[in-house]
Design an enzyme around this catalytic site. Sequence first.
Site, PDB file in Angstrom:
ATOM      1  N   GLN A 151       0.825  -1.198   0.000  1.00  0.00           N
ATOM      2  CA  GLN A 151       0.000   0.000   0.000  1.00  0.00           C
ATOM      3  C   GLN A 151       0.865   1.257   0.000  1.00  0.00           C
ATOM      4  OE1 GLN A 151      -2.356  -1.176   3.396  1.00  0.00           O
ATOM      5  NE2 GLN A 151      -0.493  -1.836   4.450  1.00  0.00           N
ATOM      6  N   HIS A 165      -7.775   2.982  20.174  1.00  0.00           N
ATOM      7  CA  HIS A 165      -6.972   1.882  20.723  1.00  0.00           C
ATOM      8  C   HIS A 165      -7.442   1.458  22.110  1.00  0.00           C
ATOM      9  CE1 HIS A 165      -3.811   3.241  17.649  1.00  0.00           C
ATOM     10  NE2 HIS A 165      -4.308   2.094  17.251  1.00  0.00           N
ATOM     11  N   GLU A 188       0.325  -9.074  11.096  1.00  0.00           N
ATOM     12  CA  GLU A 188       0.251  -7.863  10.260  1.00  0.00           C
ATOM     13  C   GLU A 188       0.769  -8.244   8.870  1.00  0.00           C
ATOM     14  OE1 GLU A 188      -0.550  -4.314  10.235  1.00  0.00           O
ATOM     15  OE2 GLU A 188       0.240  -4.632   8.228  1.00  0.00           O
ATOM     16  N   ASP A 232      -0.879 -12.583   6.046  1.00  0.00           N
ATOM     17  CA  ASP A 232      -2.265 -12.167   5.864  1.00  0.00           C
ATOM     18  C   ASP A 232      -3.082 -12.750   7.031  1.00  0.00           C
ATOM     19  OD1 ASP A 232      -4.979 -12.035   5.085  1.00  0.00           O
ATOM     20  OD2 ASP A 232      -4.388 -11.997   2.974  1.00  0.00           O
ATOM     21  N   ASP A 268      -7.817  -5.112  14.061  1.00  0.00           N
ATOM     22  CA  ASP A 268      -7.472  -3.690  13.914  1.00  0.00           C
ATOM     23  C   ASP A 268      -7.065  -3.476  12.463  1.00  0.00           C
ATOM     24  OD1 ASP A 268      -6.582  -1.100  14.136  1.00  0.00           O
ATOM     25  OD2 ASP A 268      -4.826  -1.581  15.359  1.00  0.00           O
ATOM     26  N   SER A 269      -8.078  -3.479  11.612  1.00  0.00           N
ATOM     27  CA  SER A 269      -7.791  -3.517  10.175  1.00  0.00           C
ATOM     28  C   SER A 269      -7.974  -2.160   9.522  1.00  0.00           C
ATOM     29  CB  SER A 269      -8.750  -4.495   9.510  1.00  0.00           C
ATOM     30  OG  SER A 269     -10.055  -4.002   9.612  1.00  0.00           O
ATOM     31  N   THR A 270      -7.500  -2.077   8.292  1.00  0.00           N
ATOM     32  CA  THR A 270      -7.846  -0.966   7.420  1.00  0.00           C
ATOM     33  C   THR A 270      -9.313  -1.131   7.029  1.00  0.00           C
ATOM     34  OG1 THR A 270      -6.944  -2.345   5.670  1.00  0.00           O
ATOM     35  CG2 THR A 270      -5.550  -0.585   6.446  1.00  0.00           C
ATOM     36  N   ASP A 271      -9.832  -0.194   6.252  1.00  0.00           N
ATOM     37  CA  ASP A 271     -11.208  -0.338   5.769  1.00  0.00           C
ATOM     38  C   ASP A 271     -11.258  -1.481   4.747  1.00  0.00           C
ATOM     39  OD1 ASP A 271     -13.025   1.983   6.806  1.00  0.00           O
ATOM     40  OD2 ASP A 271     -11.026   2.817   6.529  1.00  0.00           O
TER      41      ASP A 271
HETATM   42  N1  SAM Z   1      -7.098   2.214  13.185  1.00  0.00           N
HETATM   43  C1  SAM Z   1      -7.065   2.026  11.801  1.00  0.00           C
HETATM   44  C2  SAM Z   1      -8.338   2.341  11.077  1.00  0.00           C
HETATM   45  O1  SAM Z   1      -9.425   2.105  11.579  1.00  0.00           O
HETATM   46  O2  SAM Z   1      -8.211   2.860   9.976  1.00  0.00           O
HETATM   47  C3  SAM Z   1      -6.422   0.755  11.415  1.00  0.00           C
HETATM   48  C4  SAM Z   1      -4.967   0.955  11.594  1.00  0.00           C
HETATM   49  S1  SAM Z   1      -3.830  -0.298  11.322  1.00  0.00           S
HETATM   50  C5  SAM Z   1      -2.548   0.708  10.619  1.00  0.00           C
HETATM   51  C6  SAM Z   1      -4.428  -1.290  10.004  1.00  0.00           C
HETATM   52  C7  SAM Z   1      -3.403  -2.335   9.583  1.00  0.00           C
HETATM   53  O3  SAM Z   1      -4.083  -3.458   9.022  1.00  0.00           O
HETATM   54  C8  SAM Z   1      -2.388  -1.863   8.546  1.00  0.00           C
HETATM   55  O4  SAM Z   1      -1.123  -1.846   9.153  1.00  0.00           O
HETATM   56  C9  SAM Z   1      -2.501  -2.900   7.434  1.00  0.00           C
HETATM   57  O5  SAM Z   1      -1.257  -3.212   6.835  1.00  0.00           O
HETATM   58  C10 SAM Z   1      -3.123  -4.081   8.171  1.00  0.00           C
HETATM   59  N2  SAM Z   1      -3.812  -5.048   7.298  1.00  0.00           N
HETATM   60  C11 SAM Z   1      -4.605  -4.780   6.237  1.00  0.00           C
HETATM   61  N3  SAM Z   1      -5.034  -5.931   5.688  1.00  0.00           N
HETATM   62  C12 SAM Z   1      -4.512  -6.947   6.419  1.00  0.00           C
HETATM   63  C13 SAM Z   1      -4.596  -8.355   6.348  1.00  0.00           C
HETATM   64  N4  SAM Z   1      -5.300  -8.943   5.390  1.00  0.00           N
HETATM   65  N5  SAM Z   1      -3.941  -9.088   7.274  1.00  0.00           N
HETATM   66  C14 SAM Z   1      -3.215  -8.483   8.266  1.00  0.00           C
HETATM   67  N6  SAM Z   1      -3.079  -7.147   8.367  1.00  0.00           N
HETATM   68  C15 SAM Z   1      -3.728  -6.390   7.467  1.00  0.00           C
END
Ligand code: SAM
Length: 282
Positions: A31, A62, A106, A138, A156-159
């Site tokens: 990304q 958090h 992560e 993943d 705690d994922s991305t959208d």
């Molecule tokens: N608090 C944030 C929000 O609500 O936007 C989320 C923050 S945290 C940085 C999200 C993390 O999820 C990122 O570091 C991203 O790389 C990770 N991520 C995304 N898809 C993933 C997956 N399939 N498996 C593990 N981690 C993942």
Amino acid sequence: MSRWRVEQLHADFQLGLKADKVLYDSETDHQRLVVFENRTFGRVLTLDSVVQTTEKDEFIYHEMLAHLPILAHGAAKKVLIVGGGDGGMLEEVLKHAGVEKVTQVEIDAGVIDFSKQYLPSICKQAYDDPRLDLVIADGADFVANCTERYDVAIVDSTDPLGPGEVLFTDTFYGKAKTCLAPGGILVTQNGVPFLQGGELTNTMRAFKALFADAACYLATVPTYAGGPMAFGWGCDDPARRQVDQETLERRYEAAGIETRYYNPAVHRGAFALPNYIKELIP
Ligand code: SAM
């Protein structure tokens, strides 16, 4: 010179933050990662132009995803974090002396390396804690093959765009449940229901099919704009969500943690939902 950074997340609504100084802007293997300074919010991390966390308001998100399930559980020893590369969730979870092991999965090592360097106020020394088992993978693959059982699992994922999309599927939720110890709690970030109602509806439909007790709770995080954010809650022991105020107060005090948003009254009140959000839950 300052310039506005506009979040690309919603079709008809945008969040703009002034970037007083861009500290980093680069593609990782997964990304585009940007960090800039904003006078009000401090350092702001975006992934693929979506705000992930900021120094000034990260505590709300958090604390509510870490302390609420851990204190509701009451004896959590093993915690799983999926995502959370900025380290803020890990830092909060590790504040609990009773937590003996945290597995963080992560997908993007780049976010972790980067956060250690550019967001030390968020991750602090969390990545050096011997209780951490860090897995770069993943999250969907991890839960599909996981043999460990966790008392609390935090997504705690991305959208649900790009690498995060898979973490919002029924298959993922089903496999994540198999990683829970009896009475274990699964919590998830489910976006802002006013703008992302479908996300909450889908997660709640899946949770209701999987768990004896499925619910969501709320917290308002300024940079997740558009109203309160929803967090999914799934657990096979309904008593975990009904822990009384006195017990929560006792656990909170015994944990000896300092919080700026979480407290036991907020914990209990967070499950009260306005009608427009109740309507999104099947
Ligand atoms: N608090 C944030 C929000 O609500 O936007 C989320 C923050 S945290 C940085 C999200 C993390 O999820 C990122 O570091 C991203 O790389 C990770 N991520 C995304 N898809 C993933 C997956 N399939 N498996 C593990 N981690 C993942």
